[in-house]
Design a protein around this motif. Structure first.
Motif, PDB file in Angstrom:
ATOM      1  N   GLU A  21     -40.192 -76.173 -14.712  1.00  0.00           N
ATOM      2  CA  GLU A  21     -38.947 -75.944 -15.460  1.00  0.00           C
ATOM      3  C   GLU A  21     -38.887 -76.846 -16.683  1.00  0.00           C
ATOM      4  O   GLU A  21     -38.473 -76.416 -17.760  1.00  0.00           O
ATOM      5  CB  GLU A  21     -37.738 -76.177 -14.561  1.00  0.00           C
ATOM      6  N   SER A  22     -39.310 -78.093 -16.526  1.00  0.00           N
ATOM      7  CA  SER A  22     -39.311 -79.030 -17.642  1.00  0.00           C
ATOM      8  C   SER A  22     -40.283 -78.565 -18.725  1.00  0.00           C
ATOM      9  O   SER A  22     -39.959 -78.582 -19.924  1.00  0.00           O
ATOM     10  CB  SER A  22     -39.688 -80.426 -17.145  1.00  0.00           C
ATOM     11  N   GLU A  23     -41.469 -78.131 -18.311  1.00  0.00           N
ATOM     12  CA  GLU A  23     -42.460 -77.634 -19.272  1.00  0.00           C
ATOM     13  C   GLU A  23     -41.937 -76.389 -19.981  1.00  0.00           C
ATOM     14  O   GLU A  23     -42.100 -76.247 -21.191  1.00  0.00           O
ATOM     15  CB  GLU A  23     -43.777 -77.320 -18.563  1.00  0.00           C
ATOM     16  N   LEU A  24     -41.304 -75.489 -19.216  1.00  0.00           N
ATOM     17  CA  LEU A  24     -40.761 -74.269 -19.801  1.00  0.00           C
ATOM     18  C   LEU A  24     -39.659 -74.598 -20.801  1.00  0.00           C
ATOM     19  O   LEU A  24     -39.598 -74.013 -21.887  1.00  0.00           O
ATOM     20  CB  LEU A  24     -40.227 -73.355 -18.696  1.00  0.00           C
ATOM     21  N   SER A  51     -39.384 -77.374 -22.510  1.00  0.00           N
ATOM     22  CA  SER A  51     -40.049 -77.950 -23.687  1.00  0.00           C
ATOM     23  C   SER A  51     -40.680 -76.851 -24.541  1.00  0.00           C
ATOM     24  O   SER A  51     -40.604 -76.886 -25.778  1.00  0.00           O
ATOM     25  CB  SER A  51     -41.134 -78.940 -23.266  1.00  0.00           C
ATOM     26  N   MET A  52     -41.298 -75.881 -23.869  1.00  0.00           N
ATOM     27  CA  MET A  52     -41.917 -74.778 -24.623  1.00  0.00           C
ATOM     28  C   MET A  52     -40.860 -73.971 -25.368  1.00  0.00           C
ATOM     29  O   MET A  52     -41.069 -73.573 -26.527  1.00  0.00           O
ATOM     30  CB  MET A  52     -42.722 -73.882 -23.669  1.00  0.00           C
ATOM     31  N   ASN A  53     -39.714 -73.718 -24.719  1.00  0.00           N
ATOM     32  CA  ASN A  53     -38.638 -72.981 -25.388  1.00  0.00           C
ATOM     33  C   ASN A  53     -38.117 -73.746 -26.606  1.00  0.00           C
ATOM     34  O   ASN A  53     -37.840 -73.147 -27.643  1.00  0.00           O
ATOM     35  CB  ASN A  53     -37.497 -72.696 -24.413  1.00  0.00           C
ATOM     36  N   GLU A  54     -37.979 -75.055 -26.467  1.00  0.00           N
ATOM     37  CA  GLU A  54     -37.538 -75.881 -27.594  1.00  0.00           C
ATOM     38  C   GLU A  54     -38.552 -75.812 -28.731  1.00  0.00           C
ATOM     39  O   GLU A  54     -38.178 -75.732 -29.906  1.00  0.00           O
ATOM     40  CB  GLU A  54     -37.334 -77.331 -27.145  1.00  0.00           C
ATOM     41  N   GLU A  55     -39.840 -75.843 -28.392  1.00  0.00           N
ATOM     42  CA  GLU A  55     -40.892 -75.773 -29.413  1.00  0.00           C
ATOM     43  C   GLU A  55     -40.890 -74.406 -30.107  1.00  0.00           C
ATOM     44  O   GLU A  55     -41.045 -74.324 -31.326  1.00  0.00           O
ATOM     45  CB  GLU A  55     -42.266 -76.055 -28.783  1.00  0.00           C
ATOM     46  N   LEU A 107     -40.345 -73.911 -34.024  1.00  0.00           N
ATOM     47  CA  LEU A 107     -41.306 -73.173 -34.849  1.00  0.00           C
ATOM     48  C   LEU A 107     -40.658 -71.958 -35.510  1.00  0.00           C
ATOM     49  O   LEU A 107     -40.970 -71.629 -36.659  1.00  0.00           O
ATOM     50  CB  LEU A 107     -42.510 -72.739 -34.003  1.00  0.00           C
ATOM     51  N   SER A 108     -39.747 -71.310 -34.790  1.00  0.00           N
ATOM     52  CA  SER A 108     -39.037 -70.167 -35.363  1.00  0.00           C
ATOM     53  C   SER A 108     -38.170 -70.607 -36.540  1.00  0.00           C
ATOM     54  O   SER A 108     -38.146 -69.950 -37.588  1.00  0.00           O
ATOM     55  CB  SER A 108     -38.174 -69.513 -34.286  1.00  0.00           C
ATOM     56  N   ASP A 109     -37.480 -71.744 -36.363  1.00  0.00           N
ATOM     57  CA  ASP A 109     -36.674 -72.285 -37.471  1.00  0.00           C
ATOM     58  C   ASP A 109     -37.563 -72.659 -38.651  1.00  0.00           C
ATOM     59  O   ASP A 109     -37.236 -72.368 -39.808  1.00  0.00           O
ATOM     60  CB  ASP A 109     -35.880 -73.513 -37.006  1.00  0.00           C
ATOM     61  N   GLU A 110     -38.694 -73.297 -38.348  1.00  0.00           N
ATOM     62  CA  GLU A 110     -39.634 -73.692 -39.399  1.00  0.00           C
ATOM     63  C   GLU A 110     -40.189 -72.458 -40.106  1.00  0.00           C
ATOM     64  O   GLU A 110     -40.322 -72.436 -41.340  1.00  0.00           O
ATOM     65  CB  GLU A 110     -40.774 -74.498 -38.772  1.00  0.00           C
TER      66      GLU A 110
END
Length: 115
Positions: free
Chosen positions: A67-70, A72-76, A80-83
């Motif tokens: 869940e923590s990895e997921l 973190s991946m969602n935040e990334e 990246l989408s914002d960037e």
């Protein structure tokens, strides 16, 4: 003859009295065996339960890590989408400037994306 009958009755009486005292001892012995058998089963089940509790804890920890990895991946992905949105805006702005299209086409081709 009377003596033999008395002896037989005496033997029968002795057998009855001894069985009267021995039967409860036999039953206690059987009950103790059964109790020991139950104790053994309980100990075995407790060990199995403990092992399963450990497995459950490991699975819960693994789930929390996943869940923590997921998360973190969602935040990334959001970052990246914002960037990507920022770069798309910048490229659109450059495209709209005089000579901007040619500059972007040149950079695109230099990156190895020529058609």
């Amino acid at each position: 003859m009377k003596m033999k009958v008395k002896q037989i009755l005496l033997v029968i009486t002795a057998l009855l009295i001894s069985s009267f005292f021995l039967y409860p001892m036999y039953m206690n012995s059987e009950e103790e065996k059964y109790c020991e058998s139950l104790k053994h089963k309980i100990n075995k089940l407790e060990k199995e339960s403990s092992n399963k509790d450990i497995k459950i804890l490991k699975l819960k920890n693994s789930l929390l890590e996943t869940e923590s990895e997921l998360s973190s991946m969602n935040e990334e992905v959001k970052r990246l989408s914002d960037e990507n949105g920022i770069f798309t805006s910048m490229l659109s702005e450059i495209e709209g400037q005089p000579g901007g299209h040619e500059i972007l086409k040149y950079l695109w081709n230099e990156m190895g994306h020529s058609k």
